[in-house]
Motif scaffolding. Structure first.
Motif, PDB file in Angstrom:
ATOM      1  N   PHE A   1     -42.254   8.142  30.968  1.00  0.00           N
ATOM      2  CA  PHE A   1     -41.603   8.971  31.812  1.00  0.00           C
ATOM      3  C   PHE A   1     -42.214   9.027  33.407  1.00  0.00           C
ATOM      4  O   PHE A   1     -41.621   8.620  34.379  1.00  0.00           O
ATOM      5  CB  PHE A   1     -41.341  10.549  31.218  1.00  0.00           C
ATOM      6  N   GLY A   2     -43.631   9.306  33.127  1.00  0.00           N
ATOM      7  CA  GLY A   2     -44.287   9.360  34.402  1.00  0.00           C
ATOM      8  C   GLY A   2     -44.365   7.957  35.294  1.00  0.00           C
ATOM      9  O   GLY A   2     -44.127   7.807  36.431  1.00  0.00           O
ATOM     10  N   LEU A   3     -44.628   6.839  34.242  1.00  0.00           N
ATOM     11  CA  LEU A   3     -44.532   5.369  35.310  1.00  0.00           C
ATOM     12  C   LEU A   3     -42.909   5.041  35.418  1.00  0.00           C
ATOM     13  O   LEU A   3     -42.721   4.684  36.573  1.00  0.00           O
ATOM     14  CB  LEU A   3     -44.918   4.430  34.074  1.00  0.00           C
ATOM     15  N   GLY A   4     -42.043   5.370  34.556  1.00  0.00           N
ATOM     16  CA  GLY A   4     -40.755   4.861  34.786  1.00  0.00           C
ATOM     17  C   GLY A   4     -40.035   5.476  36.082  1.00  0.00           C
ATOM     18  O   GLY A   4     -39.279   5.083  36.880  1.00  0.00           O
ATOM     19  N   PHE A   5     -40.118   6.842  35.955  1.00  0.00           N
ATOM     20  CA  PHE A   5     -39.458   7.675  36.971  1.00  0.00           C
ATOM     21  C   PHE A   5     -40.257   8.403  38.051  1.00  0.00           C
ATOM     22  O   PHE A   5     -39.867   8.904  39.005  1.00  0.00           O
ATOM     23  CB  PHE A   5     -38.826   9.024  36.160  1.00  0.00           C
ATOM     24  N   GLY A   6     -41.605   7.673  38.229  1.00  0.00           N
ATOM     25  CA  GLY A   6     -42.466   8.151  39.520  1.00  0.00           C
ATOM     26  C   GLY A   6     -41.837   7.988  40.722  1.00  0.00           C
ATOM     27  O   GLY A   6     -41.832   8.607  41.546  1.00  0.00           O
ATOM     28  N   PRO A   7     -41.297   6.639  40.914  1.00  0.00           N
ATOM     29  CA  PRO A   7     -40.874   6.305  42.205  1.00  0.00           C
ATOM     30  C   PRO A   7     -39.701   7.258  42.768  1.00  0.00           C
ATOM     31  O   PRO A   7     -39.754   7.678  43.881  1.00  0.00           O
ATOM     32  CB  PRO A   7     -40.202   4.928  42.137  1.00  0.00           C
ATOM     33  N   ILE A   8     -38.876   7.730  41.826  1.00  0.00           N
ATOM     34  CA  ILE A   8     -37.819   8.562  42.444  1.00  0.00           C
ATOM     35  C   ILE A   8     -37.975   9.848  42.289  1.00  0.00           C
ATOM     36  O   ILE A   8     -37.937  10.887  43.400  1.00  0.00           O
ATOM     37  CB  ILE A   8     -36.472   8.542  41.317  1.00  0.00           C
ATOM     38  N   ILE A   9     -39.300  10.334  41.548  1.00  0.00           N
ATOM     39  CA  ILE A   9     -39.762  11.693  41.548  1.00  0.00           C
ATOM     40  C   ILE A   9     -40.581  11.878  42.954  1.00  0.00           C
ATOM     41  O   ILE A   9     -40.435  12.846  43.635  1.00  0.00           O
ATOM     42  CB  ILE A   9     -40.767  11.908  40.479  1.00  0.00           C
ATOM     43  N   GLY A  10     -41.303  10.871  43.383  1.00  0.00           N
ATOM     44  CA  GLY A  10     -41.993  10.932  44.490  1.00  0.00           C
ATOM     45  C   GLY A  10     -41.266  10.833  45.843  1.00  0.00           C
ATOM     46  O   GLY A  10     -41.387  11.574  46.845  1.00  0.00           O
ATOM     47  N   GLY A  11     -40.082   9.796  45.587  1.00  0.00           N
ATOM     48  CA  GLY A  11     -39.184  10.044  46.991  1.00  0.00           C
ATOM     49  C   GLY A  11     -38.503  11.155  47.092  1.00  0.00           C
ATOM     50  O   GLY A  11     -38.170  11.803  48.429  1.00  0.00           O
ATOM     51  N   VAL A  12     -38.127  11.966  45.882  1.00  0.00           N
ATOM     52  CA  VAL A  12     -37.254  13.418  46.173  1.00  0.00           C
ATOM     53  C   VAL A  12     -38.315  14.421  46.545  1.00  0.00           C
ATOM     54  O   VAL A  12     -37.880  15.124  47.436  1.00  0.00           O
ATOM     55  CB  VAL A  12     -36.845  13.656  44.552  1.00  0.00           C
ATOM     56  N   ILE A  13     -39.683  14.379  46.023  1.00  0.00           N
ATOM     57  CA  ILE A  13     -40.563  15.500  46.526  1.00  0.00           C
ATOM     58  C   ILE A  13     -40.679  15.026  47.866  1.00  0.00           C
ATOM     59  O   ILE A  13     -40.821  16.059  48.667  1.00  0.00           O
ATOM     60  CB  ILE A  13     -41.670  15.172  45.739  1.00  0.00           C
ATOM     61  N   ALA A  14     -41.010  13.934  48.390  1.00  0.00           N
ATOM     62  CA  ALA A  14     -41.386  13.727  49.768  1.00  0.00           C
ATOM     63  C   ALA A  14     -39.914  14.202  50.562  1.00  0.00           C
ATOM     64  O   ALA A  14     -40.500  14.583  51.749  1.00  0.00           O
ATOM     65  CB  ALA A  14     -41.706  12.291  50.034  1.00  0.00           C
ATOM     66  N   THR A  15     -38.863  13.919  50.326  1.00  0.00           N
ATOM     67  CA  THR A  15     -37.787  14.125  51.163  1.00  0.00           C
ATOM     68  C   THR A  15     -37.633  15.640  51.131  1.00  0.00           C
ATOM     69  O   THR A  15     -37.143  16.347  52.322  1.00  0.00           O
ATOM     70  CB  THR A  15     -36.740  13.485  50.493  1.00  0.00           C
ATOM     71  N   LEU A  16     -37.686  16.436  50.115  1.00  0.00           N
ATOM     72  CA  LEU A  16     -37.424  17.955  50.174  1.00  0.00           C
ATOM     73  C   LEU A  16     -38.807  18.691  50.619  1.00  0.00           C
ATOM     74  O   LEU A  16     -38.521  19.654  51.118  1.00  0.00           O
ATOM     75  CB  LEU A  16     -36.970  18.410  48.720  1.00  0.00           C
ATOM     76  N   ALA A  17     -40.061  18.263  50.412  1.00  0.00           N
ATOM     77  CA  ALA A  17     -41.001  19.098  50.488  1.00  0.00           C
ATOM     78  C   ALA A  17     -42.035  18.577  51.586  1.00  0.00           C
ATOM     79  O   ALA A  17     -43.031  19.290  52.056  1.00  0.00           O
ATOM     80  CB  ALA A  17     -41.797  19.673  49.435  1.00  0.00           C
TER      81      ALA A  17
END
Length: 512
Positions: A149-165
């Motif tokens: 999960f961390g490797l697969g969804f990391g890019p979108i998690i990083g993108g969402v976090i960077a956009t929101l916060a």
């Protein structure tokens, strides 16, 4: 005396802590690439800095990997796990608060040391906390899900976090997670150690780390210091000497962290080619792919993260299928097949990137196929490297497997960056006025490669007179990525062929 219910409850808490730690380790590999273009702009970083932001973490993990296992065995796995968790959390805090690229690189190195030690301890803790049987199988299965999960969804998690916060929270999010993991682990994980633990291979650890760092530095900084300059040749010579000393030390050591005799086991050697192949192509490319999406296709950070899902998600769904194929057709067929599939994906991505109306959709077939290839290769490789040696050497074989992956990743982050810059510079030879000499073209190419396209005119005013500058820059970036995709595709095909030959010889030996 603990009741079975009390022990089960404590193990559930321990598994939660282990999975959270695994998630943090994986996210720091896959969530950071999507914010690299942002870091380049906001921190005033150049393309080499962008490479080192990723490579510092990888090289640090390699540095502590084998030493951490020995230290955990000697001084206690829980003790080292908690200590490495604290180091990881503090380093993540510094990463998120820094406004300097050099400080970010340094703190990423410390973060990688904490992460690498934490990762090794996770496996040891799982092996001792959960006994043989269904409970252990279930624990390792859940742990693997969090890794994927961390490797697969990391890019979108990083993108969402960077956009929101903001980009800082891609690092800062680990601070509360590390605190939560600490409190969960402190009263749930059982301490364990090995009274017969071998001595720490300090000289081997130092020489291997110097060799990996030296080669990565030479490749990354070579264009600036001069590959054939006195400084460049001195660094390269020191790297070769470090590598030779490492091999000699490991051969003379009674308890080496790298036992080269296992390469005589053909199944092990063939599988190691799979470890190298995945990190020769698939994983280093995930660091540069966001630059293509944001620089050439003008995707925002969230769209780039979403596009990367096509590249990473197949790696989550393919392992069970790969395991069934391995049991039916043997790893000697499945592992080379997986590497061939990765290479095919890269070649298809190259065609998709150079299409007249290129988009995430034109890259989609190649991205999916490359991800499928990674999924076919990964699990059989891991199982074969550890399963091909005697049980008492499985830990050492696993360490060699992980080290081969991290070393290949560190070196190919540097190599892919150099190939990308060289491809862009080659295109600029005919696209820029003759007044731009080789060093100026290289400087322009490095800035394009970093994704910092909007500020080109500020740094190079002469570019403002170039007709259709934006189109030229985008074409140069696409041309450079074509080189990288070709390098990744052909390279993993060569390694796949070597793996197939090694496995083939092993099969022939069985029937001799």
């Amino acid at each position: 005396m603990d009741t079975p219910y009390a022990r089960s409850g404590r193990n559930t808490i321990a598994l939660t802590a282990i999975c959270l730690a695994q998630l943090m380790f994986a996210l720091e590999i896959s969530s950071v690439p999507v914010i690299l273009p942002t870091l380049e702009k906001l921190l005033g970083a150049d393309f080499r800095d962008v490479q080192w932001i990723m490579n510092a973490y990888t090289i640090a993990c390699t540095t502590v990997l084998m030493a951490a296992g020995t230290l955990a065995d000697r001084y206690g796995r829980k003790r080292l796990f908690v200590g490495s968790l604290v180091v990881f959390g503090v380093a993540s805090l510094i990463c998120g608060l820094t406004e300097s690229a050099p400080l970010l690189i340094a703190s990423r190195f410390v973060q990688g040391m904490g992460g690498g030690a934490m990762f090794i301890c996770l496996i040891a803790v799982l092996s001792t906390q959960f006994k043989e049987g269904p409970e252990r199988v279930k624990a390792f299965g859940i742990w693997g899900i969090f890794l994927g999960f961390g490797l697969g969804f990391g890019p979108i998690i990083g993108g969402v976090i960077a956009t929101l916060a903001g980009w800082q929270w891609v690092f800062l999010v680990h601070v509360p997670l590390a605190l939560l993991t600490f409190f969960l682990a402190i009263n749930s994980i059982e301490e364990s150690s090995d009274p017969d633990a071998k001595k720490l291979d300090v000289l081997g650890m130092i020489t291997l780390s110097l060799a990996v760092f030296g080669l990565s530095y030479y490749i990354t900084q070579g264009s600036a210091i001069g590959f054939a300059s006195q400084t460049g040749l001195l660094i390269f010579g020191a790297t070769i000497v470090s590598l030779i000393v490492f091999v000699v030390v490991e051969r003379l050591n009674a308890h080496p962290m790298f036992d080269f005799s296992v390469f005589g086991i053909r199944k092990f050697s063939g599988a190691i080619m799979g470890s190298i192949g995945m990190n020769f192509s698939f994983w280093p490319f995930i660091i540069f792919l966001p630059i293509y999406y944001q620089g050439a296709l003008h995707y925002d950070i969230v769209a780039a993260g979403l596009s990367l899902l096509a590249y990473t998600l197949p790696t989550l769904v393919m392992p069970p299928f790969a395991e069934r194929l391995s049991h039916r057709y043997q790893p000697g067929i499945v592992i080379p097949l997986g590497m061939f599939t990765i290479g095919l994906g890269f070649i298809l991505m190259r065609f998709g990137a150079s299409a007249e109306h290129a988009s995430g959709f034109t890259l989609l077939p190649g991205s999916l196929i490359a991800g499928i290839g990674l999924g076919l290769t990964n699990t059989p490789t891991t199982n074969t490297t550890t399963g091909s040696v005697p049980p008492n050497r499985a830990g050492m074989a696993s360490g060699m497997d992980i080290s081969a992956r991290l070393i290949s990743l560190a070196i190919n982050i540097a190599v892919m960056g150099s190939v990308l810059v060289a491809g862009i510079a080659e295109y600029l030879k005919t696209a820029l006025p003759q007044s731009f000499d080789a060093s100026q073209r290289l400087a322009v190419a490095e800035q394009i490669a970093s994704g910092s396209i909007d500020s080109l005119g500020e740094r190079f005013p002469a570019l403002l007179h170039v007709d259709s500058l934006n189109a030229t820059v985008e074409s140069a970036l696409v041309h450079g990525f074509g080189w990288v995709m070709l390098y990744g595709g052909l390279g993993v095909w060569v390694l796949g062929a070597i793996s197939l030959i090694i496995f083939g010889r092993q099969k022939a030996a069985q029937y001799a």
